[in-house]
Write an enzyme that holds these catalytic residues in place. Sequence first.
Site, PDB file in Angstrom:
ATOM      1  CG  HIS A   1      -6.527   0.759   0.743  1.00  0.00           C
ATOM      2  ND1 HIS A   1      -5.487   0.984  -0.146  1.00  0.00           N
ATOM      3  CD2 HIS A   1      -5.949   0.550   1.948  1.00  0.00           C
ATOM      4  CE1 HIS A   1      -4.335   0.908   0.502  1.00  0.00           C
ATOM      5  NE2 HIS A   1      -4.592   0.648   1.772  1.00  0.00           N
TER       6      HIS A   1
ATOM      7  CB  CYS B   1      -0.954  -0.016   1.186  1.00  0.00           C
ATOM      8  SG  CYS B   1      -1.951  -1.530   1.243  1.00  0.00           S
TER       9      CYS B   1
ATOM     10  CG  HIS C   1      -2.026   4.906   4.444  1.00  0.00           C
ATOM     11  ND1 HIS C   1      -1.751   4.484   3.158  1.00  0.00           N
ATOM     12  CD2 HIS C   1      -2.371   3.788   5.141  1.00  0.00           C
ATOM     13  CE1 HIS C   1      -1.912   3.179   3.081  1.00  0.00           C
ATOM     14  NE2 HIS C   1      -2.293   2.733   4.260  1.00  0.00           N
TER      15      HIS C   1
END
Length: 407
Positions: free
Chosen positions: A333, A167, A298
Amino acid sequence: MPEPGTRRVAITGLGAVSSAGIGAAEFTASIRAGRRTTSPISGFDTTGFPHTHAGEVHDFDPAAWLRRIEPARWGRSSQFAASAARLAVADADLTESALAGARSGSVMGTTSGESAVIEELVSAWAADGLKSLDGSRVGAVPAGRIAAAVNSELGLSGEALTLATACSASNYALGYAYDMVASGEADYMLAGGADSLNRWAHAGFYRLGALAEEICRPFDADRAGILTAEGGVALLVEPYDRAVARGARIYAEVLGYSVNCDAEHMVHPDPGSIASCIRAAHRSAGVTPEDIDYICAHGTGTRTNDATEVAAAREVFGDRIPPISSIKSMIGHTMGAASGFGALICCMALYEGFLPPTAGVENVDPALGAGVDPVAGVARPASPRVVQNHGFAFGGNNAITILGRAS
């Protein structure tokens, strides 16, 4: 990282393939409006899953965007990456011959590689045996093909590197591209990331208790977790002076970056390690905390991630945490592409003058402490000069890029 005195680096082209639209302009308009683009999953059978929403790119036709590579020979992640890269090159107003004739390459991030292809093959194997597998589909499995697809589609002969730091991978990719251009090893680099929606990642995050039912609302008191998502993003990076000389539109300057890996815990981020990464990124960029006007978080929307990220920011910024928002509230995401989409919206924020919003925030979680401004709802007019883009991953892989307004 390059030594001081090396070339300045500009971002001059943006490409996006996402649930919020295809192309940087469509993507940005959706984000600025605070439009949530997650939806019920159609890419795989969700029978048995209590949570069935994700950020899926519906109606993506790779043949409409790709000119050289044959879509059937590549996985969905590679198709996303190559399409986004072609869009970025067109956005930069570069001809294919000019790009291919220079020292040009690509670096792309990913979490799951060609996970959809692997699931397709596993299903075929389970149903009809190993010998039933299509050899061409087996050849589409390696994750390294994601960057290879970009080079093949654009006729590039330089480096083609796929980074699998999950990620945070797109920020790793942007940092690597910055090094290549600043040091003079490359003239143009395409940096970004790609991942495709897949059943096992969806199941994994559900089993971790990190999956929201329908809505991702980072920083909200009632946040429940992430929504999985897919997409591809690419940023064209080139020497600043070259961009000026050819009259290119400069979205942003890459001022610096930092990466670290604490390996403290598989899934629990460490605030001290993140704070250390922020400070190192500031040193790399030659800025101080007072210079940062916005943080693209994030911002996954899990209780632990948001609390840790704010705690890390507070450790560096004290009581003056800059506005901090999460575009995952709108697109989900996108894993290996996540910080690439963050970098793209940072570029547009610097270029057009706004702060990206966090959708769905109704009550900022008081447990996060005072002074947290998630830019709730829709984009806010502003004139940011320096912005900070976060990307964090399992295992404590942190990557932070610092971008500045073109001067």
